[in-house]
Design a protein around this motif. Structure first.
Motif, PDB file in Angstrom:
ATOM      1  N   THR A   7       0.849  -1.191   0.000  1.00 10.60           N
ATOM      2  CA  THR A   7       0.000   0.000   0.000  1.00 10.60           C
ATOM      3  C   THR A   7       0.883   1.238   0.000  1.00 10.60           C
ATOM      4  N   GLU A   8       0.398   2.277  -0.625  1.00  3.90           N
ATOM      5  CA  GLU A   8       1.154   3.529  -0.682  1.00  3.90           C
ATOM      6  C   GLU A   8       0.991   4.293   0.629  1.00  3.90           C
ATOM      7  N   LEU A   9       2.088   4.785   1.158  1.00  8.12           N
ATOM      8  CA  LEU A   9       2.062   5.516   2.422  1.00  8.12           C
ATOM      9  C   LEU A   9       1.344   6.847   2.237  1.00  8.12           C
ATOM     10  N   ASN A  10       0.384   7.118   3.107  1.00 13.12           N
ATOM     11  CA  ASN A  10      -0.341   8.377   3.043  1.00 13.12           C
ATOM     12  C   ASN A  10       0.608   9.543   3.305  1.00 13.12           C
ATOM     13  N   GLU A  11       0.387  10.638   2.623  1.00 10.00           N
ATOM     14  CA  GLU A  11       1.275  11.799   2.733  1.00 10.00           C
ATOM     15  C   GLU A  11       1.275  12.408   4.127  1.00 10.00           C
ATOM     16  N   ASN A  12       0.270  12.098   4.913  1.00  9.69           N
ATOM     17  CA  ASN A  12       0.181  12.644   6.271  1.00  9.69           C
ATOM     18  C   ASN A  12       0.715  11.695   7.342  1.00  9.69           C
ATOM     19  N   VAL A  13       1.299  10.583   6.896  1.00  8.71           N
ATOM     20  CA  VAL A  13       1.789   9.571   7.828  1.00  8.71           C
ATOM     21  C   VAL A  13       3.305   9.423   7.723  1.00  8.71           C
ATOM     22  N   GLU A  14       3.936   9.336   8.870  1.00 10.58           N
ATOM     23  CA  GLU A  14       5.380   9.102   8.946  1.00 10.58           C
ATOM     24  C   GLU A  14       5.613   7.625   9.254  1.00 10.58           C
ATOM     25  N   ARG A  15       6.586   7.012   8.567  1.00 11.59           N
ATOM     26  CA  ARG A  15       6.960   5.623   8.849  1.00 11.59           C
ATOM     27  C   ARG A  15       8.457   5.565   9.138  1.00 11.59           C
ATOM     28  N   LYS A  16       8.792   4.949  10.264  1.00 14.84           N
ATOM     29  CA  LYS A  16      10.186   4.857  10.692  1.00 14.84           C
ATOM     30  C   LYS A  16      10.525   3.398  10.977  1.00 14.84           C
ATOM     31  N   HIS A  17      11.607   2.905  10.410  1.00 14.87           N
ATOM     32  CA  HIS A  17      12.031   1.529  10.669  1.00 14.87           C
ATOM     33  C   HIS A  17      12.799   1.475  11.990  1.00 14.87           C
ATOM     34  N   VAL A  18      12.467   0.499  12.825  1.00 15.31           N
ATOM     35  CA  VAL A  18      13.109   0.349  14.130  1.00 15.31           C
ATOM     36  C   VAL A  18      13.470  -1.116  14.357  1.00 15.31           C
ATOM     37  N   ARG A  19      14.383  -1.345  15.295  1.00 13.08           N
ATOM     38  CA  ARG A  19      14.758  -2.702  15.701  1.00 13.08           C
ATOM     39  C   ARG A  19      14.908  -2.736  17.219  1.00 13.08           C
ATOM     40  N   ASN A  21      15.067  -5.939  20.693  1.00 16.84           N
ATOM     41  CA  ASN A  21      15.154  -7.360  21.032  1.00 16.84           C
ATOM     42  C   ASN A  21      13.946  -7.827  21.835  1.00 16.84           C
ATOM     43  N   ASN A  22      13.562  -9.080  21.624  1.00 13.98           N
ATOM     44  CA  ASN A  22      12.582  -9.688  22.527  1.00 13.98           C
ATOM     45  C   ASN A  22      13.313 -10.180  23.775  1.00 13.98           C
ATOM     46  N   ARG A  23      12.620 -10.800  24.691  1.00 15.35           N
ATOM     47  CA  ARG A  23      13.272 -11.171  25.948  1.00 15.35           C
ATOM     48  C   ARG A  23      14.204 -12.376  25.799  1.00 15.35           C
ATOM     49  N   TYR A  24      14.212 -12.967  24.612  1.00 13.99           N
ATOM     50  CA  TYR A  24      15.158 -14.042  24.326  1.00 13.99           C
ATOM     51  C   TYR A  24      16.409 -13.515  23.612  1.00 13.99           C
ATOM     52  N   GLY A  25      16.458 -12.198  23.408  1.00 11.33           N
ATOM     53  CA  GLY A  25      17.611 -11.598  22.757  1.00 11.33           C
ATOM     54  C   GLY A  25      17.570 -11.643  21.246  1.00 11.33           C
ATOM     55  N   LEU A  26      16.441 -12.024  20.652  1.00  9.25           N
ATOM     56  CA  LEU A  26      16.307 -12.058  19.200  1.00  9.25           C
ATOM     57  C   LEU A  26      15.841 -10.693  18.702  1.00  9.25           C
ATOM     58  N   ALA A  27      16.513 -10.183  17.699  1.00  3.50           N
ATOM     59  CA  ALA A  27      16.187  -8.864  17.163  1.00  3.50           C
ATOM     60  C   ALA A  27      14.925  -8.920  16.307  1.00  3.50           C
ATOM     61  N   ILE A  28      14.033  -7.981  16.563  1.00  3.07           N
ATOM     62  CA  ILE A  28      12.788  -7.880  15.807  1.00  3.07           C
ATOM     63  C   ILE A  28      12.833  -6.628  14.940  1.00  3.07           C
ATOM     64  N   ALA A  29      12.544  -6.810  13.663  1.00  2.00           N
ATOM     65  CA  ALA A  29      12.473  -5.691  12.722  1.00  2.00           C
ATOM     66  C   ALA A  29      11.034  -5.186  12.688  1.00  2.00           C
ATOM     67  N   ALA A  30      10.876  -3.882  12.807  1.00  2.00           N
ATOM     68  CA  ALA A  30       9.526  -3.319  12.911  1.00  2.00           C
ATOM     69  C   ALA A  30       9.456  -1.965  12.214  1.00  2.00           C
ATOM     70  N   ASP A  31       8.240  -1.536  11.948  1.00  7.55           N
ATOM     71  CA  ASP A  31       7.973  -0.200  11.414  1.00  7.55           C
ATOM     72  C   ASP A  31       7.072   0.542  12.386  1.00  7.55           C
ATOM     73  N   LEU A  32       7.409   1.793  12.649  1.00 12.83           N
ATOM     74  CA  LEU A  32       6.621   2.652  13.531  1.00 12.83           C
ATOM     75  C   LEU A  32       5.933   3.712  12.682  1.00 12.83           C
ATOM     76  N   TYR A  33       4.607   3.793  12.790  1.00 10.49           N
ATOM     77  CA  TYR A  33       3.808   4.747  12.029  1.00 10.49           C
ATOM     78  C   TYR A  33       3.176   5.764  12.982  1.00 10.49           C
ATOM     79  N   TYR A  34       3.123   7.012  12.566  1.00 16.91           N
ATOM     80  CA  TYR A  34       2.409   8.024  13.323  1.00 16.91           C
ATOM     81  C   TYR A  34       2.099   9.196  12.399  1.00 16.91           C
TER      82      TYR A  34
END
Length: 319
Positions: A7-19, A21-34
């Motif tokens: 989907t195309e990101l709305n012009e009024n929305v910011e998306r930031k990639h973040v990383r 760890n979970n409690r097992y120490g495994l890195a989780i890749a995520a996107d933060l929208y606001y």
């Protein structure tokens, strides 16, 4: 649009990639929208959106996040461990415990690393099989203040899903046990993807299959929902974990936090939502989308009831 997002990101929305760890120490890749221009000094409500089983954050979760961020929510989408851009070897291993943990790890991140999120206003949405995992997480993690499911599947209900006789179940266990020996000898687990490396041009070019397989392919195997990190299925012996784990055992303990079950009137999966609804304690609610099949609630913005989701979570956060 950036490659891979359906989907195309709305012009009024910011998306930031973040990383993180979970409690097992495994890195989780995520996107933060606001929402752009949001007052980041103010405590904002936040939602976590989990992808269908074998899906990634660039698919259905991106659609939900893009819409809900415009309605004032901070939204976090993520790749499950062993999937997408998240850590975990070997790839495509499935663990219901770790997949439920991913929702709690997202709460950790939002409540500590995002200063403009009100940590007392964090909810979660599970699409398809993520519904079972988020309900499992919420049954023990009281920081998740409200839960919504969309086109729910409970992948841990292997016995019910496949309607297995005792003989069939025993045969399945024997086959999986034999596969463990083969995996150990080969030095890696067997993995058979369900979808091609490149998408079919359109639904008219899909191979003939059974109706449910065809439905999956009408999303994952064509440009509509295709992503190279989401070719479907998990390692063969991952099914053993699902045979050992029941996601809904403690669903009653989510109460008094509310649950909203959303599903289409034509969804082949509607029985899972209806079963979970019966198992849950109040407050709980069903919302049936007219003229909608299972995959419609992955990406069809004209079918997904975003106004209902907005109202549900805002009401829950007032309590």
């Amino acid at each position: 649009m950036p490659y891979g997002y359906i989907t195309e990101l709305n012009e009024n929305v910011e998306r930031k990639h973040v990383r993180y760890n979970n409690r097992y120490g495994l890195a989780i890749a995520a996107d933060l929208y606001y929402e752009k221009g949001a007052d980041q000094k103010e405590g904002l409500p936040a939602l976590i959106v989990g992808a269908p089983y074998g899906g990634v954050k660039e698919q259905g979760p991106a659609v939900y996040a893009n819409e809900l961020a415009q309605r004032g929510f901070v939204v976090l989408t993520f790749d499950q461990v062993y999937m997408g851009e998240s850590a975990g070897e070997p790839r495509h291993v499935s663990s219901p415990e770790l997949f439920a943990e991913s929702f709690s790890a997202a709460v950790d991140y939002l409540g500590v690393k995002v200063p403009f999120v009100d940590r007392n206003k964090i909810g979660a949405i599970g699409i398809c099989d993520s519904a079972g995992f988020v309900l499992s997480a919420a049954s023990v993690d009281t920081r998740i203040k409200a839960v919504a499911t969309a086109s729910m599947y409970d992948i841990t209900d292997v016995r019910g899903m496949m309607n297995l006789s005792q003989d069939q179940l025993n045969e399945m266990k024997d086959d999986l046990a034999e596969q463990r020996w083969k995996d150990f000898e080969n030095g890696q687990p067997e993995y058979k993807p369900s979808f091609p490396e490149t998408p079919y041009p359109n639904v008219d070019t899909l191979p003939e299959t059974d109706p449910i397989t065809n439905e999956w392919q009408r999303f994952y195997a064509v440009p509509r929902g295709f992503h190279p990190n989401a070719r479907g299925n998990f390692t063969t012996t991952s099914s053993l974990a699902m045979l050992q784990f029941k996601a809904l055992d403690y669903i009653k303990e989510i109460s008094p936090r509310p649950i909203l079950f959303i599903y289409g009137d034509r969804a082949h999966s509607r029985a899972y939502s209806e079963r979970a609804y019966k198992l849950a304690n109040e407050p709980k609610e069903k919302y049936i989308v007219k003229d909608a099949e299972h995959i419609d609630l992955y990406d069809r913005v004209d079918k997904i009831p975003f106004e209902k989701l907005e109202l549900f979570f805002n009401d829950a956060f007032k309590k």
